[in-house]
Design an enzyme around this catalytic site. Structure first.
Site, PDB file in Angstrom:
ATOM      1  N   SER A   1      78.790 -54.440 165.898  1.00 36.38           N
ATOM      2  CA  SER A   1      77.695 -54.342 166.861  1.00 36.38           C
ATOM      3  C   SER A   1      78.253 -53.808 168.169  1.00 36.38           C
ATOM      4  CB  SER A   1      77.066 -55.719 167.104  1.00 36.38           C
ATOM      5  OG  SER A   1      76.162 -55.676 168.195  1.00 36.38           O
TER       6      SER A   1
ATOM      7  N   TYR B   1      78.192 -64.344 169.424  1.00 38.89           N
ATOM      8  CA  TYR B   1      77.908 -63.299 168.442  1.00 38.89           C
ATOM      9  C   TYR B   1      78.748 -62.060 168.726  1.00 38.89           C
ATOM     10  CZ  TYR B   1      75.195 -59.616 166.084  1.00 38.89           C
ATOM     11  OH  TYR B   1      74.806 -58.549 165.317  1.00 38.89           O
TER      12      TYR B   1
END
Length: 248
Positions: A143, A157
């Site tokens: 990501s 995350y």
């Protein structure tokens, strides 16, 4: 012979888009899911309706026994796994680091990091020429959060995805001489259900003004990048993570 691709977390979003595109390009696809069997069955149904081959398999990628069973069932159905897409990932509600507790951190890291390592290890044991395999490709779905940090929202995350970037580099160097390429993609703001998991379904719309291309991305746009990395067109690419983020 039709090559076999295993995609973790493939019941929705980017994973589902990768599964659908891969099947259209001739892969037999293992569609892994942890909880939502109906969504995974829907992906399989769409693939089969288009003439492709797919199998939904429930497994928690953070559990070693589940990972071995997952690879075993997909191999039994379609033959040896030649490609793995480490896509399974979770996030939780937006929070600052000083609000996080150990249980949340364990949940995030177990799925996003431990799961990816376990699946990568299982793939190497099956693909590597060192173990009698014929090679293959692993693609880790990271990501842009790994680079941007997701301050005030999902630093946990983001850190888990940064770990995937390191896995990509390190594993690529370990197995390059064993017939395996290891690559990654870093999606940016993509229109998927994961934002609702963090408590803000409209997050992409809120932040898209900061994207140079002026919009959020579609899961299919990430899928095209993943399929290129899996293909022979990327035969000299390993240890590389490709940003698919509209310039953000």
């Amino acid at each position: 012979m039709t090559p076999t691709l295993l995609i973790t977390g493939a019941g929705r979003g980017i994973g589902a888009a990768v599964a659908t595109l891969a099947a259209a390009r001739g892969w037999a696809v293992g569609v892994n899911y942890r909880q939502d069997g109906a969504a995974a069955a829907g992906v399989v149904g769409r693939i089969e309706a288009a003439g492709g081959r797919a199998l939904a398999v429930q497994a928690d990628v953070s559990v070693p026994e589940d990972v071995e069973r997952l690879f075993g069932e997909v191999t039994a159905a379609f033959g040896p796994v030649r490609g793995l897409v480490n896509n399974a990932g979770i996030l939780e509600r937006q929070a600052r680091v000083d609000e996080l507790d150990a249980d949340r951190l364990a949940r995030i890291l177990n799925t996003n990091v431990v799961g990816a390592f376990l699946c990568a290890g299982a793939a190497v044991r099956r693909m590597s020429t060192r173990f009698g395999g014929v090679g293959g490709v692993i693609v880790n779905v990271s990501s842009r959060a790994a680079v941007l940090g997701s301050a005030g929202e999902y630093v946990d995350y983001a850190a888990s995805k940064a770990a995937l970037d390191t896995l990509t580099v390190g594993l690529a160097r370990e197995v390059a001489a064993e017939g395996i390429r290891v690559c990654g993609v870093r999606p940016g703001l993509i229109e998927t259900d994961i934002h609702a998991s963090g408590g803000e379904p409209g997050r992409v719309a809120r932040l898209s003004g900061g994207v140079p291309l002026g919009r959020g991305g579609a899961p299919q746009e990430v899928a095209h990048a993943v399929l290129w990395l899996l293909s022979q067109e990327a035969s000299y690419v390993t240890g590389t993570t490709l940003d698919v983020s509209g310039g953000r």
